[in-house]
Each structure stands twice: as structure tokens, then as C-alpha cells.
Design an enzyme around this catalytic site. Structure first.
Site, PDB file in Angstrom:
ATOM      1  CB  SER A  13      -0.898  -0.001   1.239  1.00  0.00           C
ATOM      2  OG  SER A  13      -1.680  -1.166   1.270  1.00  0.00           O
ATOM      3  CB  CYS A  41      -3.475  -4.211   2.376  1.00  0.00           C
ATOM      4  SG  CYS A  41      -5.187  -3.686   2.434  1.00  0.00           S
ATOM      5  CB  CYS A  46      -7.230  -5.092   4.374  1.00  0.00           C
ATOM      6  SG  CYS A  46      -5.683  -4.321   4.820  1.00  0.00           S
ATOM      7  CE  LYS A  49     -10.166  -7.899   7.814  1.00  0.00           C
ATOM      8  NZ  LYS A  49      -9.142  -7.313   8.617  1.00  0.00           N
ATOM      9  CE1 TYR A 184      -7.085  -3.137  14.509  1.00  0.00           C
ATOM     10  CE2 TYR A 184      -5.169  -3.447  15.913  1.00  0.00           C
ATOM     11  CZ  TYR A 184      -6.099  -2.620  15.324  1.00  0.00           C
ATOM     12  OH  TYR A 184      -6.049  -1.275  15.543  1.00  0.00           O
ATOM     13  CD  GLU A 188      -9.805  -8.238  11.734  1.00  0.00           C
ATOM     14  OE1 GLU A 188     -10.151  -7.052  11.755  1.00  0.00           O
ATOM     15  OE2 GLU A 188      -8.903  -8.658  10.977  1.00  0.00           O
ATOM     16  NE  ARG A 205       1.292 -10.973  26.152  1.00  0.00           N
ATOM     17  CZ  ARG A 205       2.511 -10.695  25.753  1.00  0.00           C
ATOM     18  NH1 ARG A 205       3.508 -11.486  26.080  1.00  0.00           N
ATOM     19  NH2 ARG A 205       2.752  -9.628  25.029  1.00  0.00           N
ATOM     20  CG  HIS A 440     -36.094   7.088  13.283  1.00  0.00           C
ATOM     21  ND1 HIS A 440     -35.520   6.520  14.409  1.00  0.00           N
ATOM     22  CD2 HIS A 440     -37.357   6.592  13.199  1.00  0.00           C
ATOM     23  CE1 HIS A 440     -36.405   5.721  14.985  1.00  0.00           C
ATOM     24  NE2 HIS A 440     -37.529   5.743  14.275  1.00  0.00           N
ATOM     25  CD  GLU A 445     -32.342   7.046  15.075  1.00  0.00           C
ATOM     26  OE1 GLU A 445     -32.948   8.127  15.156  1.00  0.00           O
ATOM     27  OE2 GLU A 445     -32.875   5.990  14.689  1.00  0.00           O
TER      28      GLU A 445
HETATM   29  P1  NDP Z   1      -1.729  -7.451  17.825  1.00  0.00           P
HETATM   30  O1  NDP Z   1      -0.557  -6.704  18.298  1.00  0.00           O
HETATM   31  O2  NDP Z   1      -3.002  -6.754  17.546  1.00  0.00           O
HETATM   32  O3  NDP Z   1      -2.043  -8.621  18.875  1.00  0.00           O
HETATM   33  C1  NDP Z   1      -1.038  -9.548  19.232  1.00  0.00           C
HETATM   34  C2  NDP Z   1      -1.582 -10.516  20.254  1.00  0.00           C
HETATM   35  O4  NDP Z   1      -0.574 -11.473  20.531  1.00  0.00           O
HETATM   36  C3  NDP Z   1      -1.941  -9.852  21.567  1.00  0.00           C
HETATM   37  O5  NDP Z   1      -3.024 -10.530  22.145  1.00  0.00           O
HETATM   38  C4  NDP Z   1      -0.661 -10.059  22.369  1.00  0.00           C
HETATM   39  O6  NDP Z   1      -0.854 -10.062  23.751  1.00  0.00           O
HETATM   40  C5  NDP Z   1      -0.279 -11.460  21.929  1.00  0.00           C
HETATM   41  N1  NDP Z   1       1.128 -11.754  22.147  1.00  0.00           N
HETATM   42  C6  NDP Z   1       2.189 -11.060  21.665  1.00  0.00           C
HETATM   43  N2  NDP Z   1       3.339 -11.639  22.108  1.00  0.00           N
HETATM   44  C7  NDP Z   1       2.986 -12.694  22.878  1.00  0.00           C
HETATM   45  C8  NDP Z   1       3.712 -13.638  23.625  1.00  0.00           C
HETATM   46  N3  NDP Z   1       5.048 -13.643  23.646  1.00  0.00           N
HETATM   47  N4  NDP Z   1       3.017 -14.564  24.324  1.00  0.00           N
HETATM   48  C9  NDP Z   1       1.667 -14.573  24.303  1.00  0.00           C
HETATM   49  N5  NDP Z   1       0.913 -13.687  23.622  1.00  0.00           N
HETATM   50  C10 NDP Z   1       1.570 -12.764  22.907  1.00  0.00           C
HETATM   51  O7  NDP Z   1      -1.215  -8.260  16.557  1.00  0.00           O
HETATM   52  P2  NDP Z   1      -1.988  -9.076  15.436  1.00  0.00           P
HETATM   53  O8  NDP Z   1      -1.082 -10.193  15.088  1.00  0.00           O
HETATM   54  O9  NDP Z   1      -3.385  -9.392  15.830  1.00  0.00           O
HETATM   55  O10 NDP Z   1      -2.040  -8.045  14.252  1.00  0.00           O
HETATM   56  C11 NDP Z   1      -0.820  -7.443  13.799  1.00  0.00           C
HETATM   57  C12 NDP Z   1      -1.055  -6.060  13.293  1.00  0.00           C
HETATM   58  O11 NDP Z   1      -1.697  -6.130  12.041  1.00  0.00           O
HETATM   59  C13 NDP Z   1      -1.982  -5.217  14.158  1.00  0.00           C
HETATM   60  O12 NDP Z   1      -1.268  -4.587  15.181  1.00  0.00           O
HETATM   61  C14 NDP Z   1      -2.539  -4.246  13.170  1.00  0.00           C
HETATM   62  O13 NDP Z   1      -1.647  -3.180  13.073  1.00  0.00           O
HETATM   63  C15 NDP Z   1      -2.568  -5.020  11.876  1.00  0.00           C
HETATM   64  N6  NDP Z   1      -3.914  -5.516  11.578  1.00  0.00           N
HETATM   65  C16 NDP Z   1      -4.956  -4.637  11.445  1.00  0.00           C
HETATM   66  C17 NDP Z   1      -6.215  -5.082  11.166  1.00  0.00           C
HETATM   67  C18 NDP Z   1      -7.331  -4.117  11.040  1.00  0.00           C
HETATM   68  O14 NDP Z   1      -7.076  -2.935  10.891  1.00  0.00           O
HETATM   69  N7  NDP Z   1      -8.591  -4.573  11.117  1.00  0.00           N
HETATM   70  C19 NDP Z   1      -6.507  -6.500  10.983  1.00  0.00           C
HETATM   71  C20 NDP Z   1      -5.353  -7.338  11.168  1.00  0.00           C
HETATM   72  C21 NDP Z   1      -4.130  -6.837  11.448  1.00  0.00           C
HETATM   73  P3  NDP Z   1      -0.745  -8.691  24.600  1.00  0.00           P
HETATM   74  O15 NDP Z   1      -1.969  -7.920  24.290  1.00  0.00           O
HETATM   75  O16 NDP Z   1      -0.655  -9.159  25.993  1.00  0.00           O
HETATM   76  O17 NDP Z   1       0.502  -8.018  24.129  1.00  0.00           O
END
Ligand code: NDP
Length: 470
Positions: A13, A41, A46, A49, A184, A188, A205, A440, A445
Site C-alpha cells: 500500500s 493488504c 485486509c 480477510k 486484531y 477476526e 495472556r 431514523h 442516530e
Molecule cells: P496485535 O498486536 O493486535 O495482537 C497480538 C496478540 O498477541 C496480543 O493478544 C498479544 O498479547 C499477543 N502476544 C504477543 N506476544 C505474545 C507472547 N510472547 N506470548 C503470548 N501472547 C503474545 O497483533 P496481530 O497479530 O493481531 O495483528 C498485527 C497487526 O496487524 C496489528 O497490530 C494491526 O496493526 C494489523 N492488523 C490490522 C487489522 C485491522 O485494521 N482490522 C486487521 C489485522 C491486522 P498482549 O496484548 O498481551 O501483548
């Protein structure tokens, strides 16, 4: 040796926008892509998905239809048919990206790019064109836009797990899947597989999903996940994955062992920098991301970086905006401005969730607040008697009345929040929402009819915890 004004590495992108705008402003531009024209994407994020979300939500509409008088016989979902249709659409989009670049006058290369000292780039053959020759080109300016790649946790048996890239080409839908991570991607795919009829277990966690979002939304989402029958293993981490004759066994920190067909690691993404030759080119990194200043410049003058490779916003629209700003700054400064701080965000769960501006936990650090909220059953669910309430929340500065944040879970939340993002970006006040008449009957709204604050929250003292996990 071919020489260019600008050479962009990565046709995702951000890279494509940067190359096109630079070329439209008179620069001699080239771009190189290894495998996926349009980037994550379009190919592994995106777009496919969202097509999967549509596929998965059709089933719910079919289940609701009889209560509206339809005689429907559902014979199940054909995953292979869907993947084939999705691949066809992605191939069409790949072609659109290639022709967009061509029409803008950008020279396109297919291959793996590696930086050499002195703004030289080596392009070696990649799987897309394995017989292509190795090329050496030179550029006055280079943009790194290679994006990011899924992180695989370092636990025994991690190689048996899927990452999000793999899900888009699965031959069969797993009947029983464990998903690690509640960001995310975790949510999803949990929703997609649940909607399609798989048993889903979500392992994460924290005590609530979606760290970083408003706590009320997170609590609401936690309840919706339960309601959909997705099993939540909270405050739990994965320990190991073992392959058995029957499938996979995922051992959790609680000692529990989940016997599943597939494990998906949705545990974040990291900048894709491994094969770029950053060290040889003298480009500094910080925690695995390319370091840039406010004008996207790396530590090497004339080399820039945009999008996920810098690990800042990690969203498609922000990468596009960065590419656009950089191209104009280099070849035709316009003084254009985008409000990155009010970038709206959505999680395409069913129902989806979306947010813009500050969470209550962020806002209270700087403002006295008025909090408005509304909760109701969407009208479409009333005849089928389908449970699940929509939740909306507005965060308002109590002194000025300025809207600081808007948050929603419910059907069409991303569409509605996109429009409210204008109000938050323009720092409109609650009084202006009050002055706006309703359309409405809609869900949206509700955002202009919330009259009485649920509560007033005084600004937190500096030492007060944000309520967010570290
Ligand atoms: P996120 O950062 O959103 O979530 C990562 C998850 O993995 C969290 O629950 C995190 O826990 C967990 N995690 C990370 N490290 C560990 C670990 N060592 N042990 C256990 N759990 C762990 O990443 P995603 O992979 O879901 O998505 C990546 C990125 O892609 C997003 O940040 C976003 O920028 C983009 N994205 C955007 C979308 C959208 O706009 N709709 C859709 C999909 C992706 P904790 O919270 O505790 O850190």
C-alpha cells in the site's frame, strides 16, 4: 546500469502510493516487488480477510432469514469454492496494481532487492520470476516499504502452527482451532471460523481481549466472544505444540491440553527487514524496526522508510498517507497534512468494533471527562430474537465539550466510526452532535441523541494508573 530518481522497495500500500505520486510529479521512478503486487493488504490481509468476513456472515443472514418469511435450506459452506473465488479476485487486484503503476510511468521489477553501499540495489530472482536475471540498479533516493511479517512464538512445536498468511490458502477449514493472541488478527479469525461452524478456542495472556482499546469496549467484546460460544482461555500462555495422529495438542500454562486440528499464532507482526542488507547500507534499526525521523528519513541521507517497516501505525491507510506525503515532500512539496493521531481503527469481528480518538483511559490523563454511552438490540436482530447488544460510547472534554473519542461495537460500526472520525479530527463539540438531527431508523442516530452523561470523570492525577496492562 539503470539509474532512477527514486527506487521503491516493496509494492504494498505505502510503496505503490509513493511510487505513483513521485512519478506523477515528474520523477523517474522504479519499484521492485518480490511476490505480492499490492502487498499484505491486498494479498494476505485486509482484502482477503474482509472477503472471509463476508463469507462467514452470510451464514448468519441465512439463519435469520426464516424469521423474515424466507424458506431457506442451508447445505453447508464450501471452503474450497470460497478460496478459489477469493484467489480469482486477488489475482484481478494484483493486475490492477501492476497497471496503476504502468499508467503512472513507474518502471516495475520483480525480484528480491538488497541494498549495497552507495545507493546501489541488487535485484535477484524471486519465486514469482525464478528465471529472471540478476540486475544492479542505482537511485538518487530509495524508499524502504517492505512491510511486516507475522511473528511466530518461540515455543516447542511452533513450526506446526499456522500464521495468518497460511490461513488464506488452507485447503480445508479446520473443525477445531486454537488461536493464540487476542489482537486484531486473533479476534477476526476467531469470529470467521466460529461463524463458519468451527469450534474455536482463544488463548490470550490478558484478562480482556484487545489490549489498547477502551476498557468498556474490551469488556463488551469479552461478553460477545462468550456469547458466540468461542472458548476463552484468559491469562494463559501457550507452552508447546505436539503433532499427533489425530491432529495437534496445544499445552497451556494452566496445564490444560487442547486437542485441535490447527493452531493459529496471531501474536503480532514484525518489520520485514531480514533480507534488505540494512547493515551493509549503514541503516540504523531500533527493536527490529527501521529508525526514521519525522520526514521518513533513515539514518542514511537519501534512504527513507514508510509503513510497517517502521513499526509505528501499522495500518494500510497510514502507510498510504506516509507514501503520499514522502513522494510530495521529495518531488513537489504541497504542505499536505493528515491527522495520524485520529486514525480510526476497526476489528472486523461479527459484530465489528471500531474506535477513533482517545480511549477513556488515555483521555482521563489530560482531561476532565463526560462519558456518554448507549446500549441496545439492533432492529435486524429483533425478529430472529438473536442476542447481542450494540454498544456505543462518546468521550467528551467536560470543560470545552470537544469530542475526544468515539467507540462502538455493533453492526456497521466501522462505517459509522469512519464518519465520526471527521468530527473527532475536526475537534467538533458534543453541542454540534446535539444540534444534528437523527436519520431514523438507524443505529448511527444514537450518536446524536445521547443527551445525559452516564458519568463525569475528573482528570486523573499523574500517578494514577491508566487501567491498561503494561
Ligand atoms: P496485535 O498486536 O493486535 O495482537 C497480538 C496478540 O498477541 C496480543 O493478544 C498479544 O498479547 C499477543 N502476544 C504477543 N506476544 C505474545 C507472547 N510472547 N506470548 C503470548 N501472547 C503474545 O497483533 P496481530 O497479530 O493481531 O495483528 C498485527 C497487526 O496487524 C496489528 O497490530 C494491526 O496493526 C494489523 N492488523 C490490522 C487489522 C485491522 O485494521 N482490522 C486487521 C489485522 C491486522 P498482549 O496484548 O498481551 O501483548
Amino acid at each position: 546500469m539503470q539509474e532512477f530518481d527514486l527506487f521503491v522497495i516493496g509494492a504494498g500500500s505505502g510503496g505503490v502510493r509513493c511510487a505513483r505520486i513521485a512519478a506523477q510529479n515528474g520523477a523517474n521512478v522504479a519499484i521492485v516487488e518480490r511476490q505480492h503486487w499490492g502487498g499484505t493488504c491486498v494479498n494476505l490481509g485486509c482484502v482477503p480477510k474482509k472477503l472471509m468476513v463476508y463469507a462467514s456472515e452470510m451464514g448468519q443472514s441465512l439463519k435469520d432469514a426464516p424469521s423474515y418469511g424466507w424458506d431457506v435450506h442451508i447445505n453447508g459452506h464450501d471452503w474450497a469454492h470460497f478460496i478459489e473465488a477469493k484467489d480469482k479476485e486477488i489475482a484481478r487486484l494484483n493486475g490492477v496494481y501492476v497497471s496503476l503503476l504502468k499508467r503512472a510511468g513507474v518502471t516495475s521489477f520483480t525480484g528480491n532487492a538488497r541494498l549495497k553501499a552507495g545507493n546501489i540495489i541488487e535485484i535477484t530472482p524471486s519465486p514469482l520470476e525464478p528465471d529472471a536475471p540478476t540486475l544492479i540498479v542505482k537511485a538518487k533516493k530509495i524508499v524502504l516499504a517492505t512491510g511486516s511479517t507475522p511473528v511466530r512464538l518461540d515455543i516447542p512445536g511452533a513450526e506446526h502452527a499456522l500464521v495468518s498468511d497460511d490461513v488464506f490458502s488452507l485447503k480445508e477449514r479446520p473443525q477445531h482451532i486454537a488461536i493464540i493472541g487476542s489482537g486484531y488478527i486473533g479476534l477476526e479469525f476467531a469470529s470467521i471460523f466460529n461463524n463458519l461452524g468451527s469450534d474455536v478456542e482463544l488463548v490470550y495472556r490478558q484478562n480482556l481481549p484487545l489490549r489498547g482499546f477502551d476498557t468498556d469496549l474490551r469488556e463488551h467484546m469479552h461478553a460477545l466472544i462468550d456469547m458466540k460460544g468461542i472458548v476463552q482461555h484468559v491469562e494463559t500462555t501457550p507452552k508447546k505444540i505436539e503433532k499427533t495422529d489425530a491432529g495437534l495438542e496445544l499445552t497451556l500454562s494452566t496445564g490444560k491440553v487442547l486437542k485441535v486440528d490447527a493452531v493459529l499464532m496471531a501474536t503480532g507482526r514484525r518489520p520485514a527487514i531480514d533480507e534488505l542488507g540494512l547493515e551493509e547500507a549503514g541503516i540504523e534499526t531500533d527493536k527490529g524496526a527501521v529508525k526514521t525521523d519525522s520526514s521518513f528519513a533513515t539514518s542514511v541521507p537519501s534512504i527513507y522508510a514508510i509503513g510497517d517497516i517502521t513499526n509505528q501505525y501499522n495500518l494500510t491507510p497510514t502507510a498510504i498517507a506516509e507514501g503520499h506525503l514522502l513522494a510530495e515532500a521529495l518531488f513537489n512539496p504541497q504542505g499536505r497534512d493528515w491527522s495520524f493521531e485520529t486514525t480510526p481503527k476497526a476489528v472486523f469481528f461479527s459484530p465489528p468494533m471500531a474506535s477513533v480518538g482517545l480511549t477513556e483511559q488515555e483521555a482521563v490523563k489530560q482531561h476532565d471527562l463526560e462519558i456518554y454511552s448507549s446500549q441496545f438490540t439492533p432492529m435486524a436482530q429483533t425478529l430472529p430474537g438473536r442476542p447481542g447488544k450494540t454498544f456505543m460510547k462518546l468521550i467528551v472534554d467536560a470543560r470545552s465539550g470537544v469530542l475526544l473519542g468515539a467507540h462502538m461495537i455493533g453492526p456497521d460500526a466501522p462505517e459509522i466510526i469512519q464518519m465520526l472520525a471527521i468530527a473527532v479530527t475536526a475537534s467538533l463539540t458534543k453541542a454540534e452532535l446535539d444540534r444534528t438531527l437523527s436519520l431514523h431508523p438507524t443505529s448511527a442516530e444514537e450518536f446524536v441523541t445521547m443527551r445525559t452523561p452516564d458519568r463525569k470523570v475528573p482528570r486523573a492525577k499523574a500517578s494514577t494508573s491508566s487501567g491498561e496492562a503494561p
